[in-house]
Motif scaffolding. Structure first.
Motif, mmCIF file in Angstrom:
data_model
loop_
_atom_site.group_PDB
_atom_site.id
_atom_site.type_symbol
_atom_site.label_atom_id
_atom_site.label_comp_id
_atom_site.label_asym_id
_atom_site.label_seq_id
_atom_site.Cartn_x
_atom_site.Cartn_y
_atom_site.Cartn_z
ATOM 1 N N GLY A 39 0.882 -1.292 -0.075
ATOM 2 C CA GLY A 39 0.046 -0.002 0.002
ATOM 3 C C GLY A 39 0.733 1.252 -0.013
ATOM 4 N N ILE A 40 0.533 2.143 -0.641
ATOM 5 C CA ILE A 40 1.251 3.353 -0.807
ATOM 6 C C ILE A 40 0.434 4.613 -0.496
ATOM 7 C CG2 ILE A 40 2.600 5.019 -2.490
ATOM 8 C CD1 ILE A 40 3.489 2.639 -3.996
ATOM 9 N N LEU A 41 0.767 5.471 0.476
ATOM 10 C CA LEU A 41 -0.051 6.432 1.346
ATOM 11 C C LEU A 41 0.383 8.008 0.237
ATOM 12 C CD1 LEU A 41 -1.583 7.001 3.935
ATOM 13 C CD2 LEU A 41 0.662 7.873 4.643
ATOM 14 N N ALA A 42 -0.838 8.458 -0.175
ATOM 15 C CA ALA A 42 -0.735 9.639 -0.955
ATOM 16 C C ALA A 42 -0.525 10.741 -0.003
ATOM 17 C CB ALA A 42 -1.942 9.740 -1.751
ATOM 18 N N SER A 43 0.699 11.664 -0.345
ATOM 19 C CA SER A 43 0.885 12.615 0.526
ATOM 20 C C SER A 43 1.056 14.039 0.139
ATOM 21 C CB SER A 43 2.459 12.579 1.130
ATOM 22 O OG SER A 43 3.466 12.763 0.202
ATOM 23 N N ALA A 44 0.663 14.088 -1.210
ATOM 24 C CA ALA A 44 0.719 15.488 -1.760
ATOM 25 C C ALA A 44 -0.462 16.365 -1.462
ATOM 26 C CB ALA A 44 0.525 15.331 -3.394
ATOM 27 N N THR A 45 -1.656 15.732 -0.899
ATOM 28 C CA THR A 45 -2.800 16.604 -0.457
ATOM 29 C C THR A 45 -2.625 16.708 1.016
ATOM 30 O OG1 THR A 45 -4.139 14.345 -0.419
ATOM 31 C CG2 THR A 45 -4.286 16.006 -2.553
ATOM 32 N N MET A 46 -1.526 16.390 1.883
ATOM 33 C CA MET A 46 -1.283 16.388 3.162
ATOM 34 C C MET A 46 -0.177 17.539 3.465
ATOM 35 S SD MET A 46 -1.210 12.253 4.229
ATOM 36 C CE MET A 46 -2.474 11.264 3.775
ATOM 37 N N SER A 47 -0.278 18.107 4.544
ATOM 38 C CA SER A 47 0.717 18.838 5.114
ATOM 39 C C SER A 47 1.693 17.902 5.490
ATOM 40 C CB SER A 47 0.392 19.953 6.260
ATOM 41 O OG SER A 47 -0.132 19.050 7.543
ATOM 42 N N VAL A 48 2.878 18.440 5.905
ATOM 43 C CA VAL A 48 3.917 17.476 6.473
ATOM 44 C C VAL A 48 3.557 16.867 7.730
ATOM 45 C CG1 VAL A 48 6.201 17.280 7.588
ATOM 46 C CG2 VAL A 48 5.854 18.943 5.359
ATOM 47 N N ASP A 49 2.635 17.751 8.700
ATOM 48 C CA ASP A 49 2.332 17.212 9.920
ATOM 49 C C ASP A 49 1.268 16.129 9.783
ATOM 50 O OD1 ASP A 49 4.086 18.607 11.455
ATOM 51 O OD2 ASP A 49 2.642 20.106 11.985
ATOM 52 N N ARG A 71 5.530 14.266 -4.366
ATOM 53 C CA ARG A 71 6.074 15.075 -5.287
ATOM 54 C C ARG A 71 7.469 15.441 -4.983
ATOM 55 N NH1 ARG A 71 2.337 20.128 -5.901
ATOM 56 N NH2 ARG A 71 4.352 20.821 -7.078
ATOM 57 N N ALA A 72 8.165 15.159 -6.165
ATOM 58 C CA ALA A 72 9.743 15.471 -6.068
ATOM 59 C C ALA A 72 10.042 17.047 -6.159
ATOM 60 C CB ALA A 72 10.459 14.746 -7.143
ATOM 61 N N ASP A 73 8.932 17.809 -6.806
ATOM 62 C CA ASP A 73 8.970 19.164 -7.220
ATOM 63 C C ASP A 73 8.441 19.988 -6.045
ATOM 64 O OD1 ASP A 73 6.460 18.556 -7.879
ATOM 65 O OD2 ASP A 73 6.644 19.743 -9.733
ATOM 66 N N ALA A 74 7.914 19.423 -4.997
ATOM 67 C CA ALA A 74 7.124 20.016 -3.859
ATOM 68 C C ALA A 74 8.151 20.883 -3.035
ATOM 69 C CB ALA A 74 6.668 19.158 -2.938
ATOM 70 N N HIS A 75 7.977 22.144 -2.730
ATOM 71 C CA HIS A 75 8.859 22.894 -2.022
ATOM 72 C C HIS A 75 9.387 22.350 -0.657
ATOM 73 C CE1 HIS A 75 5.228 23.947 0.670
ATOM 74 N NE2 HIS A 75 6.086 24.322 1.420
ATOM 75 N N ASP A 76 8.544 21.607 -0.072
ATOM 76 C CA ASP A 76 8.754 20.841 1.407
ATOM 77 C C ASP A 76 9.391 19.227 0.937
ATOM 78 O OD1 ASP A 76 6.458 19.943 0.701
ATOM 79 O OD2 ASP A 76 5.376 20.557 2.647
ATOM 80 N N ALA A 77 9.678 19.038 -0.096
ATOM 81 C CA ALA A 77 9.964 17.565 -0.381
ATOM 82 C C ALA A 77 10.953 17.156 0.750
ATOM 83 C CB ALA A 77 10.694 17.416 -1.804
ATOM 84 N N ALA A 78 12.098 17.738 1.110
ATOM 85 C CA ALA A 78 13.025 17.536 1.852
ATOM 86 C C ALA A 78 12.466 17.143 3.268
ATOM 87 C CB ALA A 78 14.068 18.581 1.974
ATOM 88 N N SER A 79 11.456 17.908 3.848
ATOM 89 C CA SER A 79 10.770 17.659 4.951
ATOM 90 C C SER A 79 10.090 16.455 4.866
ATOM 91 C CB SER A 79 9.701 18.833 5.535
ATOM 92 O OG SER A 79 10.504 19.884 5.528
ATOM 93 N N ARG A 80 9.261 16.144 3.921
ATOM 94 C CA ARG A 80 8.515 14.894 3.610
ATOM 95 C C ARG A 80 9.567 13.582 3.818
ATOM 96 N NH1 ARG A 80 3.252 15.984 1.989
ATOM 97 N NH2 ARG A 80 3.033 18.282 1.933
#
Length: 348
Positions: A39-49, A71-80
């Motif tokens: 199973g793969i959790l979708a995170s693009a529609t979630m905040s980091v918290d 998303r690899a191009d998200a501004h907070d990709a490193a935090s994720r």
């Protein structure tokens, strides 16, 4: 069934549930993982918290391996990525190619990196950067998709790379799994099939709308976000197709504002992400603005159940599905049928 995918990620069955935005939440992901799939959790529609909380909820429901899509191009990709590493998530998947640096960071922490691709050249690129496997989606698949059918794209990618390849686009049963294995894949990934399960949180009325479709029930449109997107044929999609460019852009700007309020993103952050999208995907400014349509139009349909004002991403396989099994029953049936088919291949 022992394949390169099951050995790589530690699951019992070579079946993957894709990271569908607004759909692949903790309940669905944990049900798939507990049933022996990935199973793969979708995170693009979630905040980091929210992502961290969702990962912990999945972990509280099952001890089996699972993944997170980002998303690899998200501004907070490193935090994720830091959440994935800190929380001990087994797999990181990407809808867009992650950078070599991102791949290296994850792999150094023991995370398996599996990008999704829609072209042979993209598979070759991420394999060269160190990706552990790829999910290759043919044109039958739902959401953002390409023009090449799985039956042609899959063997081309298998021939081009020396890492495990997972097939997506048009799969829903044991026959499809056997066909994918025959092409050289290490497993199959399914979105629409898992959306239409008992554990999927999509409203019942929306599931009924999916089940009512035939094989011609989807259309590929660029009017949702400027790039080819396979969705159910609905009155809204028809109106988007017939709307003028200015009307479409005005709608997109309104949705961008709604998405900003929902996620807490600032306008400067959204503009920076737009610049990244424009460079990384060769989009026009009109397409970047239209991309704001996607999260809110999908949310309207898949979360709020508003089939009249929402967009419903779907693969062509929707026309071959007529039930809502549990994830455990679905995976069990797929594996039973696949095993029986393989055993009978040489019996004439």
């Amino acid at each position: 069934m022992n394949t390169a995918l099951t050995r790589l990620v530690g699951v019992r069955h070579p079946v993957v549930q894709t990271g569908m935005g607004w759909v692949a939440g903790p309940r669905l992901v944990s049900a798939v993982a507990a049933a022996g799939g990935l199973g793969i959790l979708a995170s693009a529609t979630m905040s980091v918290d929210e992502l961290r909380s969702a990962v912990r909820e999945v972990r509280s429901r099952t001890s089996e391996p699972f993944g997170v899509n980002l998303r690899a191009d998200a501004h907070d990709a490193a935090s994720r990525v830091r959440v994935i590493i800190d929380e001990g998530v087994r797999v990181a998947s990407f809808a867009l190619a992650p950078s070599p640096e991102l791949i290296s960071t994850l792999k150094d922490a023991g995370v398996v990196v599996i990008p999704s691709v829609g072209a042979v050249r993209h598979a070759v690129k991420v394999a060269g950067w160190g990706a552990d496997a790829v999910i290759v989606q043919g044109g039958e698949g739902g959401g953002h998709t390409g023009p090449v059918a799985t039956t042609l794209l899959l063997p081309s990618v298998v021939d081009a790379v020396d890492i495990p390849v997972v097939a997506a686009g048009g799969f829903f049963d044991g026959r499809g799994l056997v066909a994918a294995l025959a092409y050289g894949a290490a497993g199959v990934a399914m979105g629409t099939r898992f959306l239409l399960t008992a554990e999927s949180t999509v409203p019942d009325a929306v599931k009924a709308a999916y089940l009512a479709q035939g094989l011609d029930g989807t259309v590929v449109t660029t009017r949702v976000d400027g790039v080819p997107h396979r969705v159910l044929r609905t009155d809204l999609v028809a109106s988007l197709e017939s709307a003028g460019r200015l009307r479409g852009l005005a709608r997109a700007l309104r949705n961008a504002s709604r998405f900003r309020r929902l996620t807490g993103l600032t306008w400067p952050t959204m503009i920076r992400e737009g610049l990244t999208m424009r460079r990384g995907r060769a989009l026009t400014w009109s397409q970047v603005i239209m991309a704001a349509n996607t999260p809110m139009l999908l949310r309207a349909g898949l979360v709020e159940g508003r089939t009249d004002t929402g967009v419903l991403a779907a693969g062509q396989v929707v026309g071959a599905i007529d039930d809502l099994p549990t994830c455990a029953d679905l995976i069990e049936a797929i594996m039973k049928d696949a095993t029986e088919i393989i055993a009978g291949l040489g019996s004439g």
